[in-house]
Design an enzyme around this catalytic site. Sequence first.
Site, PDB file in Angstrom:
ATOM      1  N   TYR A 177       0.833  -1.204   0.000  1.00 18.35           N
ATOM      2  CA  TYR A 177       0.000   0.000   0.000  1.00 18.35           C
ATOM      3  C   TYR A 177       0.867   1.254   0.000  1.00 18.35           C
ATOM      4  CZ  TYR A 177       0.971   0.538   5.050  1.00 18.35           C
ATOM      5  OH  TYR A 177       1.577   0.706   6.274  1.00 18.35           O
ATOM      6  N   CYS A 178       0.275   2.338  -0.478  1.00 15.74           N
ATOM      7  CA  CYS A 178       0.900   3.655  -0.429  1.00 15.74           C
ATOM      8  C   CYS A 178      -0.207   4.682  -0.191  1.00 15.74           C
ATOM      9  CB  CYS A 178       1.692   3.947  -1.701  1.00 15.74           C
ATOM     10  SG  CYS A 178       0.700   3.945  -3.222  1.00 15.74           S
ATOM     11  N   THR A 179       0.093   5.947  -0.340  1.00 16.99           N
ATOM     12  CA  THR A 179      -0.870   6.996  -0.001  1.00 16.99           C
ATOM     13  C   THR A 179      -2.109   6.969  -0.882  1.00 16.99           C
ATOM     14  OG1 THR A 179       0.967   8.403   0.714  1.00 16.99           O
ATOM     15  CG2 THR A 179      -1.172   9.474   0.371  1.00 16.99           C
TER      16      THR A 179
END
EC number: 1.14.-.-
Length: 326
Positions: A177-179
């Site tokens: 996951y990331c932003t």
Amino acid sequence: MKKNYYALAYYYLTRVDNPQQEIALHKELFKDLDVSCRIYISEQGINGQFSGYQPDAEYYMNWLRQRPGFSNVKFKIHHIEENIFPRVTVKYRKELVALGCDVDLSNQGKHISPQEWHEKLEENRCLVLDVRNNYEWKIGHFENAVLPDIRTFREFPDYAEQLSKEHDPATTPVMMYCTGGIRCELYSSLLLEKGFKEVYQLDGGVIAYGQAVGTGKWRGKLFVFDDRLAVPIDEADTDVPPIASCSHCETPCDTYYNCANTDCNNLFICCKECIHSTKGCCSQECSQAPRIRSFAPCRGNKPFRRMHLCEVTKEKEEAASSCCLH
């Protein structure tokens, strides 16, 4: 105060034959709108962070979706009270994410919805990988996530190699996951190239998870690349206990500042008491430096603008001129 501005986070990977034309059209459109932004456009597509007065933001979203190739752009919306970028920036960037190497965008991980992501977290079967920079996950991340000690996007290819040696790619399922999702578009390809067979990516990133699920399995706040610097992932749940601490006194805290020392500009976490005693600086050494930008409590933790650099330079020149007269 009524929140009548929108913060938009979005990206879209698509072939853009004439990026410079898209850039020019964006700039022309924004001339008459109350907006600020940081938008990058290339042959790969668009990566945007945007803020604007609500009617102007809605106008832009409709306008972009009517542009050829951009009809399926998904916008993640936060309600805010003012523009959160210093200016309108729309420019060409060959790499929408500055990775420093080529990746096969046709070979990506499986996108899963925030709800599916939450269910898989409950199963606790996969390696949960945070692919953001260390200063981002320091103030917030998912429970039990692996937190790579990387400071720039370009460090991830080496980390992917390291990960493939620490875990068996053939038998280790990975949830990354990331932003907002765009980094996972590239990073998932890298893991697949390293032999990982089962790679999932959170569709829409942490922002989408917060909007769909709420706080859920998230702890702390979300680092964002704008004037806010850190936000709760759930707009309805703003009382978030900090998971980080002040870099000076170790009081629980999650407020970022950039150092008032012009020649440092380091990003650091600091409590209200220490930020005043250090004149807005990251260390006692920096608080004694010759080129310190004026720090006022009323400005909060809003990042310093370039005009402060100009003010410091002007003051230094005036001081030098004064010395020459005596």
